[in-house]
Design a protein around this motif. Structure first.
Motif, mmCIF file in Angstrom:
data_model
loop_
_atom_site.group_PDB
_atom_site.id
_atom_site.type_symbol
_atom_site.label_atom_id
_atom_site.label_comp_id
_atom_site.label_asym_id
_atom_site.label_seq_id
_atom_site.Cartn_x
_atom_site.Cartn_y
_atom_site.Cartn_z
ATOM 1 N N GLU A 1 -8.766 -4.481 4.669
ATOM 2 C CA GLU A 1 -8.914 -4.017 3.369
ATOM 3 C C GLU A 1 -8.922 -5.157 2.304
ATOM 4 O OE1 GLU A 1 -6.452 -0.759 3.052
ATOM 5 O OE2 GLU A 1 -7.760 0.653 4.144
ATOM 6 N N LEU B 1 2.283 -9.916 2.476
ATOM 7 C CA LEU B 1 1.384 -9.174 1.373
ATOM 8 C C LEU B 1 1.910 -9.626 -0.025
ATOM 9 C CD1 LEU B 1 0.768 -5.727 2.727
ATOM 10 C CD2 LEU B 1 -0.607 -7.684 3.012
ATOM 11 N N GLU C 1 -5.361 -2.394 7.413
ATOM 12 C CA GLU C 1 -4.788 -2.745 6.154
ATOM 13 C C GLU C 1 -5.021 -4.347 5.925
ATOM 14 O OE1 GLU C 1 -0.582 -2.794 3.830
ATOM 15 O OE2 GLU C 1 -0.678 -2.302 5.977
ATOM 16 N N TYR C 2 -5.236 -5.173 6.903
ATOM 17 C CA TYR C 2 -5.583 -6.475 6.647
ATOM 18 C C TYR C 2 -7.234 -6.548 6.342
ATOM 19 C CZ TYR C 2 -6.269 -11.427 7.420
ATOM 20 O OH TYR C 2 -6.861 -12.785 7.251
ATOM 21 N N LYS D 1 4.388 -7.140 6.417
ATOM 22 C CA LYS D 1 4.375 -6.744 5.109
ATOM 23 C C LYS D 1 4.778 -7.814 3.924
ATOM 24 C CE LYS D 1 4.334 -1.742 6.035
ATOM 25 N NZ LYS D 1 5.162 -0.521 5.934
ATOM 26 N N ILE E 1 1.709 -5.315 9.611
ATOM 27 C CA ILE E 1 0.618 -4.688 8.945
ATOM 28 C C ILE E 1 -0.585 -4.246 9.973
ATOM 29 C CG2 ILE E 1 1.136 -5.813 6.649
ATOM 30 C CD1 ILE E 1 -1.717 -7.156 7.245
ATOM 31 N N HIS E 2 -1.221 -3.045 9.766
ATOM 32 C CA HIS E 2 -2.115 -2.736 10.838
ATOM 33 C C HIS E 2 -3.623 -3.420 10.483
ATOM 34 C CE1 HIS E 2 -5.117 -0.058 12.553
ATOM 35 N NE2 HIS E 2 -4.167 0.284 13.346
ATOM 36 N N ARG F 1 -6.679 -12.875 0.368
ATOM 37 C CA ARG F 1 -6.383 -12.979 1.642
ATOM 38 C C ARG F 1 -5.958 -14.396 2.148
ATOM 39 N NH1 ARG F 1 -11.015 -10.933 6.121
ATOM 40 N NH2 ARG F 1 -10.309 -9.177 5.265
ATOM 41 N N LYS G 1 0.732 -1.217 0.024
ATOM 42 C CA LYS G 1 -0.085 0.039 0.060
ATOM 43 C C LYS G 1 0.786 1.263 -0.010
ATOM 44 C CE LYS G 1 -4.073 2.303 2.394
ATOM 45 N NZ LYS G 1 -4.821 1.909 3.514
ATOM 46 N N TYR G 2 1.961 1.273 0.662
ATOM 47 C CA TYR G 2 2.828 2.555 1.016
ATOM 48 C C TYR G 2 4.122 2.169 0.028
ATOM 49 C CZ TYR G 2 -0.751 3.440 4.282
ATOM 50 O OH TYR G 2 -1.814 3.594 5.067
#
Length: 242
Positions: A177, A217, A174-175, A214, A170-171, A184, A137-138
């Motif tokens: 989302e 992901l 964020e998961y 991260k 990860i937050h 997932r 994401k970032y």
């Protein structure tokens, strides 16, 4: 037998005036000349000095001298940024270094001397880099390990930053989302697979308690394949994994 249809034309021209405030068309007062009329006028010659085009006047092209009035002054050309060959992405060949992003960069094979990893990550050198990936994401920011004047990002700075940033958890937002069920499940599978490779039971349980990171992901694709350029500027590079 079908009857033939005849097409008829109006006897007057309808002219739309560009300067009129009304949106309604205006009728011209002249009637259409007959095709058999001997007095049919031809367009005037453009070479005539009194000739003025009624619509769409021609605009002369700008000359080369107008674009560059002083040809003696050279136009500056920016030098392209090149990535170090140890970090470069080559889609048709193996990467220069064999590195798993889920492991510390000290695991990098000894094919090249340590001095090669201390070289600048780019040519010319840059004080910072941004690394992107479609599944992250970032952007990951890379800065020199030694924050002194004139320092630049080295090859090892890139590898160290990738490992440290991807190790961050990860937050929960964020998961949450991750609305795609297959995505997932793939992230969850990458998490369990990464933790399962830890042989020590206590260390594995400790790692599992840290949750999804991260690097998970990337859905198990943790082999570093190199960095490729982007359209976002010379300081932004895209991470390629396998």
């Amino acid at each position: 037998m079908s009857k033939s249809k005849r097409v008829q034309f109006a006897a007057t021209n309808i002219v739309y005036s560009d300067g009129s405030e009304s949106s309604s068309p205006a009728l011209s007062v002249s009637s259409l000349p007959s095709s058999s009329s001997p007095d049919l006028r031809t367009p005037p010659n453009e070479e005539d000095e009194d000739y003025q085009p009624a619509v769409y006047p021609r605009t002369p092209y700008t000359t080369h001298q107008d674009l560059f009035p002083d040809l003696a002054i050279p136009v500056p050309v920016s030098k392209p940024i090149q990535i170090h060959f140890l970090l470069a992405f080559s889609p048709f060949s193996e990467p220069a270094v064999n590195y798993d992003l889920s492991l510390p960069p000290t695991i990098v094979d000894g094919q090249y001397p340590p001095s090669a990893f201390a070289e600048s990550a780019t040519s010319p050198p840059l004080p910072s880099l941004l690394i992107t990936h479609p599944l992250l994401k970032y952007c990951l920011e890379v800065v020199p390990a030694a924050s002194v004047a004139g320092s630049y990002v080295s090859v090892m700075d890139v590898l160290n930053s990738l490992y440290k940033e991807l190790r961050l958890p990860i937050h929960p937002v964020e998961y949450a989302e991750l609305t795609d069920v297959e995505v997932r499940h793939a992230v969850d599978a990458a998490y369990y697979s990464r933790c399962g490779r830890i042989r020590d039971v206590e260390a594995r349980i400790k790692e599992e308690r840290k949750g999804i990171k991260k690097v998970d992901l990337l859905m198990g694709r943790t082999r570093f394949m190199g960095l490729s350029g982007t359209m976002n500027g010379p300081e932004t590079w895209e991470l390629n994994v396998l």
